[in-house]
Design an enzyme around this catalytic site. Sequence first.
Site, PDB file in Angstrom:
ATOM      1  CG  HIS A 146      -5.506  -3.513   0.694  1.00 18.37           C
ATOM      2  ND1 HIS A 146      -4.806  -2.351  -0.679  1.00 18.37           N
ATOM      3  CD2 HIS A 146      -4.131  -2.109   1.716  1.00 18.37           C
ATOM      4  CE1 HIS A 146      -4.013  -1.396  -0.327  1.00 18.37           C
ATOM      5  NE2 HIS A 146      -4.393  -1.128   0.599  1.00 18.37           N
TER       6      HIS A 146
ATOM      7  CB  SER B 260      -0.692   0.194   1.342  1.00 15.44           C
ATOM      8  OG  SER B 260      -1.511   0.804   0.950  1.00 15.44           O
TER       9      SER B 260
ATOM     10  CG  ASP C 291      -6.388  -3.622  -3.925  1.00 12.51           C
ATOM     11  OD1 ASP C 291      -5.865  -1.690  -3.342  1.00 12.51           O
ATOM     12  OD2 ASP C 291      -4.896  -2.873  -3.499  1.00 12.51           O
TER      13      ASP C 291
END
Length: 526
Positions: free
Chosen positions: A496, A247, A466
Site C-alpha cells: 500500500h 491513500s 495494492d
Amino acid sequence: MLGHARAGALAGAALLLTGLLAGCDSGTDDKPADGTDRAAASSPGSSSATPSGQPGTPELPAALTSQRPDWKRCKAPAGGEAPGAGWRCATVDVPLDYAKPDGDTIGIALIRKEARDKGRRLGSMLFNFGGPGGSGVSILPRAAGSYGKLNARYDLVSFDPRGVAASAGVNCRTDKEAEQAYRKVDLTPDTAAEEAAFMKDGADFGAGCERRSGKVLPYVGTTNAARDLDLIREVLGDKKLTYFGMSYGTELGGTYAHLFPAKVGRTVLDAVVDPTADAIGHARNQATGFQRALENYLKDRGQDPKAGTQRIVRLLERIDRKPLPTDSGRELNESLAVTGIVMPLYSESNWPYLTQALDEAEKSGTGTTLLQLADMYNGRDEKGHYDTQNHSQRAISCADSRLRPTAAEARAVLPEFRKLSPVFGPFLAWDTAGWCAQWPVEGEHDTPEASAPGAGPILVVGTTGDPATPYEGAQKMADELGKGVGIMLTNKGEGHGAYGQNTCVTSTVNGYFLDGKVPADGKTCS
C-alpha cells in the site's frame, strides 16, 4: 472496519509494524473531544457550501487569511513523546462552517520541519498520510526519514485534519466501551441476534459521536478539509499548494484539485482511492484488493491460492465457534482474527508476520500474534487505551457519503462479496451497513468529484498489488482529473504505497518535486 486504511500503514513498510509487540500509544476519556457545547450541533445542510473564493460564495475574513502561524516547540501527544529537535508546531484557525466564515472557528494543528537548504528553498510541502483520521502531527516526525531529499528544499508540513486528534478530534466512546465492542460484537453476524447486536453497536457508536462531538460532526467531511488545506497554503505564504497525499490523502488531494485547480502546484497522489466508487463500490474494491494480496502472499509461500484461502476460511470458522486463547488472557474472536490477517497484507515486507500468526493459530491453537496485529490496526496499546482514529475515520467517511446501506442491503451483497473474497468479503459486506446506516449526520455525495480542468500536472501512483486501494482506482483518478492533469505512474509490486518502497518510483517523484520533471504519462516502474 477497513474504511480506507489506518494511516500508520501508509508511511512506508518500516513504519507499519514498528512497535508491534509494544502496541500503539494513545488514550481516550469521556470528555467532549472538541471542547464545544454538545447541544449546539447544526444541521449538516449548510456544511456543503462551495469554498471561499469561488463565485457566489462568502469570502474569508482577513482575520483568518492574514494569520501567520506561531511556531513553537511541539508538546508530546497523549501517551507519546514529543518529536525531536527541528520540529515546530502551530495552530491555524479555520471556519467551522465555510458558509458562515465569520462564525465559529476551530483550530487545525500543524507540524513543520524547515528546509535544510534555505537558499534553495522551494516552499512548503503538505502531507496527508491517509485514514481518513490519521494524525499528520504524529505521523510526519516518524516518517520524515523517508523524505530526507525533499526536506533539503521543502519545509515538511503536516496537520491533523478537522475532526482528527488535536484539530477538534471526534471522540465517540470510552476505552471500556471499545474493548467490550471488539470482544462481543460479531462483525460478520450469522444469526438474527448477532445481527441485531451488530446494528445496535453501530447506532450506539453514532449516538456517542453526536453526544460528545456533536458540534463538529456535520463539518468534518473532505470538502471542508480541502478548504482548510487552501487556507493553510495561504497562511504559510505559498502561492500554490505543493502536496503529497497517500491513500485517503489522495481523495483529499483530488477534492482540492477540483475546488482550487488554479492553486494546484506539484502534487503526488500515491496509493489512490477510486473517486468513482461509492461506499459499496469502495468495499467491493477492497474485497478484490485484499484477496489479490492474500493470493499473492500464498503464492510467495509456495501454496495454492485457492486451497490456502479455504484453509484460512476454515480457521476463521473454527475461531467463530470457539475463540482462541492468547498470552494476554484476552480471547481472539473471528472479527479480531480477520483484522489481524489484514494488517500485514499492507506491505510485502511484513508478510512474515502473517506466516507467524497463521502458523501459531493453526498449529498451536493460540491467537497471540493475530491479536497483537489486530490491536495495532485498532489503535490499542498494552494498557488497553485505544486511539480515536477509528472514531474520526467513521465520522469523516459518513460525512462524505450520503449512502446509508441497511442490514438487508448488506445481506443482499453478501454472495457477491463472498465470491470476491471468501476471507474478507463477508466482513466488508457487513461493514457497509455497520459504518453509516444509522449515522446522525447526513452525507454530502455518492462519490467525490475530482475533475480539475486547468490544473497543473498531478502525478498519480498506482501499485499493482495494492490491497487497500487497488491499482484500478489510480487509473480512474487519473482519468477523472482530466487529460494532461492526471499523469499515471505504475508500480509493478506489492503493498500500500510505492514511494520509499520502489527506487524507480521514489526517484521519479523526487525529480518531479525538486526539478519539475513530469514523467511520461503511463510510465511503469518494476
